[in-house]
Design a protein around this motif. Sequence first.
Motif, short mmCIF file in Angstrom:
data_model
loop_
_atom_site.label_atom_id
_atom_site.label_comp_id
_atom_site.label_asym_id
_atom_site.label_seq_id
_atom_site.Cartn_x
_atom_site.Cartn_y
_atom_site.Cartn_z
N LYS A 1 -0.57 5.28 2.93
CA LYS A 1 -1.73 4.95 3.75
C LYS A 1 -2.09 6.11 4.65
O LYS A 1 -1.26 6.68 5.32
CB LYS A 1 -1.44 3.72 4.59
CG LYS A 1 -2.61 3.34 5.47
CD LYS A 1 -2.28 2.12 6.29
CE LYS A 1 -3.44 1.86 7.22
NZ LYS A 1 -3.16 0.82 8.19
N LEU B 1 -3.40 0.14 -3.60
CA LEU B 1 -3.20 -1.16 -2.97
C LEU B 1 -2.92 -2.18 -4.06
O LEU B 1 -3.55 -2.17 -5.12
CB LEU B 1 -4.46 -1.56 -2.20
CG LEU B 1 -4.39 -2.79 -1.30
CD1 LEU B 1 -3.51 -2.51 -0.10
CD2 LEU B 1 -5.79 -3.18 -0.82
N GLU C 1 0.85 -1.19 0.00
CA GLU C 1 0.00 0.00 0.00
C GLU C 1 0.88 1.24 0.00
O GLU C 1 1.89 1.30 0.72
CB GLU C 1 -0.93 0.02 1.21
CG GLU C 1 -1.94 1.17 1.14
CD GLU C 1 -3.02 1.07 2.21
OE1 GLU C 1 -3.99 1.83 2.11
OE2 GLU C 1 -2.86 0.26 3.13
N VAL D 1 -6.41 0.22 5.69
CA VAL D 1 -6.73 -0.63 4.55
C VAL D 1 -8.23 -0.78 4.38
O VAL D 1 -8.77 -0.76 3.29
CB VAL D 1 -6.06 -2.01 4.72
CG1 VAL D 1 -6.55 -2.98 3.68
CG2 VAL D 1 -4.55 -1.88 4.63
N GLY E 1 -6.58 4.31 1.93
CA GLY E 1 -5.38 3.95 1.19
C GLY E 1 -5.45 4.46 -0.23
O GLY E 1 -6.46 4.33 -0.90
#
Length: 337
Positions: free
Chosen positions: A215, A227, A212, A219, A224
């Motif tokens: 961030k 990814l 990622e 997540v 984010g």
Amino acid sequence: MVFQRLLGSMGIGGPSVDTVLDPVSSVPGGNLSGEVRLTGGRADADIEHITLELVARVEAETEHGEHDGSVVFERFTVAGGFRLREGERRSVPFAVTLPWETPVTELLGQSLGIALGVRTELGVAGARDKGDLDPFSVRPLPVQEAVLEAFGQLGFGFASADLKYGRIGGTGQQLPFYQEIELSPAPQYAGRVNEIEVTFLASPGGLEVVLEADKRGGVFGGGGDALARHAVGHDQAARTDWNTEVDGWIRALVEAHGARKGHGFPDHDAHGHATHGHSGHGHGGHGRSGPGMGTAVAAGAAGLAVGVAGGLVAAEVVDEVGDFFEGDEDEGGGDES
């Protein structure tokens, strides 16, 4: 005698337990071994079970902010169904298999600040007595180490490592938490991303590498920016040019993140994989030119960040892990299996 049994059931004059782990680090999916040493109390005691709990310090996000708590992520019953005589000494050897997603606590002998421990639960006459936490170390699998070394070779630095409560969608994650290894960008990516976070989700068949970029909100919190997931096999550790492979992953991630065009990034296929005109196999690690991530760990004295308050970082890491074991308490509702 009846009074002695009553005292024993209350933990007064009852059997004592001491768990001694073998002084070697394990790997995810590998064995954790040692022995449970029992000493009989003032009266005979029926040992119903000896259970080992694997406990991790995990960061959880709540409406009141973030806090650390202990989470039980595996339990093993290693013995039981016997009588321990008054004053008797008995050792129960054990070897249990760690979950494949067990977090990595060290790299080339240097701590990453991840706290894992074994707690021994002794079941006696319908009562349960949980002992203190005994810390254990987990080194990376060969393929995990190869990926981290490639990041170091490419110029990335270590910022932090922690365990986050929750699940990453779209993966085969099994545990209720995941490990994040936060890296500062290599010079060639400075200004394009602020940080890269790496999560390894291992299984018997291989490894999911979740990356990622930048961030901000988690997540599973929608924050984010980019990814990416990559599947690799355990057998690829020694026969892949990881510098080229990882660099391709990062270039694809940076492009997905909205990096500026015209920097010579390679084309990508429909799955976001870089197409460099190579298979990624059989190169035996050619192209490595700088110090690896393991060297950066040592240089940072358990900080992985080269030259930035290395000794201070090391002391803080050791203190934080030590505090977890010294101040361990049973947190109802925090333990999950």
